[in-house]
Design an enzyme around this catalytic site. Structure first.
Site, PDB file in Angstrom:
ATOM      1  N   HIS A   1      38.694  59.036  27.142  1.00 15.38           N
ATOM      2  CA  HIS A   1      37.515  59.873  27.353  1.00 15.38           C
ATOM      3  C   HIS A   1      37.842  61.055  28.262  1.00 15.38           C
ATOM      4  O   HIS A   1      37.278  62.144  28.114  1.00 15.38           O
ATOM      5  CB  HIS A   1      36.390  59.035  27.947  1.00 15.38           C
ATOM      6  CG  HIS A   1      35.097  59.747  28.102  1.00 15.38           C
ATOM      7  ND1 HIS A   1      34.595  60.122  29.327  1.00 15.38           N
ATOM      8  CD2 HIS A   1      34.193  60.163  27.178  1.00 15.38           C
ATOM      9  CE1 HIS A   1      33.431  60.743  29.158  1.00 15.38           C
ATOM     10  NE2 HIS A   1      33.163  60.777  27.870  1.00 15.38           N
TER      11      HIS A   1
ATOM     12  N   ARG B   1      38.244  54.697  28.825  1.00 18.08           N
ATOM     13  CA  ARG B   1      37.828  55.731  29.775  1.00 18.08           C
ATOM     14  C   ARG B   1      38.935  56.752  30.003  1.00 18.08           C
ATOM     15  O   ARG B   1      38.668  57.936  30.222  1.00 18.08           O
ATOM     16  CB  ARG B   1      37.394  55.097  31.092  1.00 18.08           C
ATOM     17  CG  ARG B   1      36.783  56.101  32.051  1.00 18.08           C
ATOM     18  CD  ARG B   1      36.037  55.406  33.164  1.00 18.08           C
ATOM     19  NE  ARG B   1      34.740  54.916  32.751  1.00 18.08           N
ATOM     20  CZ  ARG B   1      33.637  55.654  32.752  1.00 18.08           C
ATOM     21  NH1 ARG B   1      33.678  56.917  33.119  1.00 18.08           N
ATOM     22  NH2 ARG B   1      32.495  55.131  32.376  1.00 18.08           N
TER      23      ARG B   1
END
Length: 206
Positions: A41, A38
């Protein structure tokens, strides 16, 4: 017309699949790997994983704290705004005291930045909290000083400030401390990566 993916859910799915295909997550335990995905990301750089440094139980301890209702204490409003409230398990408070009207005078009194001074307004909420520092190296240094001087200990510190002055050194200092920690070594960091880490810890849903 441009040829591009229109479906939001599919964009999300493909993004995480691409990260897992391109990033070398092999050295990370499963819980830290999920957080690193994440974080990647949030910045679009798969080599970020090479600079992720962590204490062995940081994700576990941070999640336990959130599950117990602990607050997320943030150095900057951008970090606080990036925390997805619906992912928090106990409707946890997300706190940033940078814009508190008492902060400027406190900074002058202490001879430090507003971001560092604002941490004194956390009070006893620091005890067992999840701290997320994504902007100010001075805040991370000051947190370490406060704990060394006897302030309550947080459950975990996500310390990923970005910058050219003090960012590298503050993260190395956190990594060398006995606090549960997650850092990105070097100059890289920032609010989006830090909030991404908190969001990943807060919920198992990718």
């Amino acid at each position: 017309m441009y040829d591009y993916e229109h479906d939001g859910a599919e964009i999300y799915r493909q993004s995480f699949a691409t990260i897992r295909a391109e990033a070398d997550l092999s050295r990370l335990p499963a819980d830290v790997a999920r957080v690193a995905v994440r974080m990647i990301h949030a910045c679009g750089q798969v080599d970020l994983v090479d600079d992720v440094v962590f204490s062995p139980r940081v994700v576990e301890r941070a999640r336990e704290a959130l599950d117990a209702g602990a607050p997320v204490l943030c150095d900057a409003q951008m970090v606080a705004s990036g925390v997805t409230r619906r992912r928090l398990p106990k409707d946890n408070d997300v706190v940033c005291t940078l814009n508190d009207p008492r902060t400027p005078d406190l900074a002058r009194e202490l001879g430090t930045t507003r971001t560092a001074a604002a941490m004194h307004l956390w009070g006893d909420r620091l005890d067992g909290a999840v701290v997320a520092i994504g902007n100010a190296p001075t805040a991370l240094f000051h947190l370490l000083e406060m704990v060394a001087d006897g302030a309550p200990r947080p459950a975990a510190v996500i310390g990923i400030p970005v910058g050219f002055i003090g960012a590298v050194e503050s993260k190395e200092a956190l990594a060398a401390s006995d606090l549960e920690h997650l850092v990105v070594r070097g100059r890289r960091g920032g609010s989006a990566i830090t909030a991404g880490a908190v969001n990943a810890i807060a919920s198992d849903v990718e």
